[in-house]
Design a protein around this motif. Structure first.
Motif, short mmCIF file in Angstrom:
data_model
loop_
_atom_site.label_atom_id
_atom_site.label_comp_id
_atom_site.label_asym_id
_atom_site.label_seq_id
_atom_site.Cartn_x
_atom_site.Cartn_y
_atom_site.Cartn_z
N ARG A 75 42.59 40.00 44.25
CA ARG A 75 42.14 38.75 44.35
C ARG A 75 41.29 38.42 45.29
NH1 ARG A 75 48.64 37.08 44.34
NH2 ARG A 75 49.14 38.76 42.85
N THR A 76 40.90 39.25 46.47
CA THR A 76 40.33 38.79 47.49
C THR A 76 39.01 39.49 47.65
OG1 THR A 76 41.46 40.58 48.81
CG2 THR A 76 42.39 38.43 48.86
N VAL A 77 38.42 39.97 46.38
CA VAL A 77 37.16 40.79 46.36
C VAL A 77 36.04 39.64 46.46
CG1 VAL A 77 35.51 41.84 44.86
CG2 VAL A 77 38.02 42.75 45.11
N GLY A 78 34.94 39.66 47.26
CA GLY A 78 34.01 39.05 47.32
C GLY A 78 34.15 37.80 48.72
N VAL A 79 35.66 37.80 49.25
CA VAL A 79 35.90 36.91 50.34
C VAL A 79 35.96 37.73 51.66
CG1 VAL A 79 37.71 35.37 50.96
CG2 VAL A 79 37.51 35.61 48.62
N MET A 83 33.47 33.31 56.36
CA MET A 83 33.31 32.36 55.25
C MET A 83 33.90 31.03 55.50
SD MET A 83 33.03 34.99 52.13
CE MET A 83 32.33 33.73 50.76
N SER A 84 33.27 29.96 54.91
CA SER A 84 33.81 28.59 54.89
C SER A 84 34.19 28.08 53.57
CB SER A 84 33.04 27.67 55.53
OG SER A 84 31.90 27.44 55.06
N GLY A 85 35.11 27.17 53.44
CA GLY A 85 35.42 26.55 52.19
C GLY A 85 36.03 25.37 52.37
N LYS A 86 36.59 24.70 51.46
CA LYS A 86 37.19 23.22 51.44
C LYS A 86 38.62 23.20 50.93
CE LYS A 86 36.33 18.49 49.93
NZ LYS A 86 35.35 17.84 49.10
N LEU A 117 38.83 26.07 48.14
CA LEU A 117 37.82 26.26 47.02
C LEU A 117 36.87 27.10 48.08
CD1 LEU A 117 36.43 25.76 44.37
CD2 LEU A 117 35.42 23.82 45.23
N ILE A 118 36.73 28.39 47.84
CA ILE A 118 35.52 29.19 48.51
C ILE A 118 34.63 29.76 47.43
CG2 ILE A 118 35.28 30.98 49.99
CD1 ILE A 118 38.38 30.60 50.67
N ASN A 119 33.45 29.63 47.66
CA ASN A 119 32.27 30.12 46.68
C ASN A 119 32.51 29.66 45.31
OD1 ASN A 119 30.89 31.20 48.82
ND2 ASN A 119 31.97 33.28 48.30
N ASP A 120 32.87 28.41 45.18
CA ASP A 120 33.23 28.07 43.68
C ASP A 120 34.45 28.56 42.98
OD1 ASP A 120 30.87 26.19 43.99
OD2 ASP A 120 29.86 27.55 43.49
N GLU A 121 35.19 28.96 43.72
CA GLU A 121 36.44 29.76 42.94
C GLU A 121 37.73 29.18 44.06
OE1 GLU A 121 36.80 33.82 41.72
OE2 GLU A 121 34.78 33.85 41.94
N VAL A 122 38.84 29.02 43.31
CA VAL A 122 39.82 28.36 43.64
C VAL A 122 40.79 29.73 44.41
CG1 VAL A 122 42.12 27.11 43.61
CG2 VAL A 122 40.09 26.35 42.52
N TYR A 123 41.34 29.93 45.53
CA TYR A 123 42.03 30.90 46.24
C TYR A 123 43.37 30.32 46.57
CZ TYR A 123 37.97 33.86 45.58
OH TYR A 123 36.96 34.77 45.30
N GLU A 124 44.32 30.98 46.86
CA GLU A 124 45.47 30.47 47.59
C GLU A 124 45.40 31.19 48.96
OE1 GLU A 124 49.91 30.69 46.44
OE2 GLU A 124 49.50 32.60 47.13
#
Length: 152
Positions: free
Chosen positions: A95-99, A103-106, A118-125
């Protein structure tokens, strides 16, 4: 009359053994009872017939019961009861590959202490390290564990 009793004991024992193998595998109660009834038939043969005939009856009953067991295993009945698939999941399912840390997000939901970001145009919990974070806040990833993203 002794032939009828002998045939009934051996026949019922064989039928019970076949029932155990083909229709209700795994219970063993019916199979053991069928074996006991067959053994009672063999004992009955030794009590009521001359030894030569009793040994022939024993051989025939043994061969029939053995043939029933072999048929049961070769008939494919056990394939219906065996598990053919396996679970593919695990504790880390990428689930956390690429994070990465830094890094910043919203925040797209209130994070109290868990919410969506929203981190790198993907939604994460994500989970907040500092408590409540309101929606539309800018987040920074401070830690990435196996399946958890910790933000502040």
């Amino acid at each position: 009359m002794t032939i009828v009793i002998l045939t009934a004991l051996l026949g019922i024992g064989l039928i019970l053994l076949l029932l155990e193998i083909l229709f209700i595998p795994g219970t063993t109660v019916v199979g053991i009872f069928g074996l006991l009834v067959s053994l009672a038939g063999i004992a009955y043969a030794f009590l009521n017939f001359p030894p030569e005939i009793a040994w022939w009856i024993t051989a025939v009953a043994t061969l029939l019961n053995l043939a029933a067991v072999i048929y049961g295993f070769r008939s494919g009945v056990w394939d219906k009861f065996s598990l053919k698939s396996s679970l593919k999941g695990g504790t880390f399912d990428e689930r956390t590959v690429g994070v990465e840390v830094g890094m910043s997000g919203k925040a797209i939901s209130d994070i109290k202490p868990i919410g969506k970001a929203l981190i790198n145009d993907e939604v994460y919990e994500v989970k907040s390290d500092s408590g409540y974070i309101p929606v539309d806040s800018i987040l920074t990833i401070i830690k990435v564990e196996t399946n958890k993203i910790i933000v502040k």
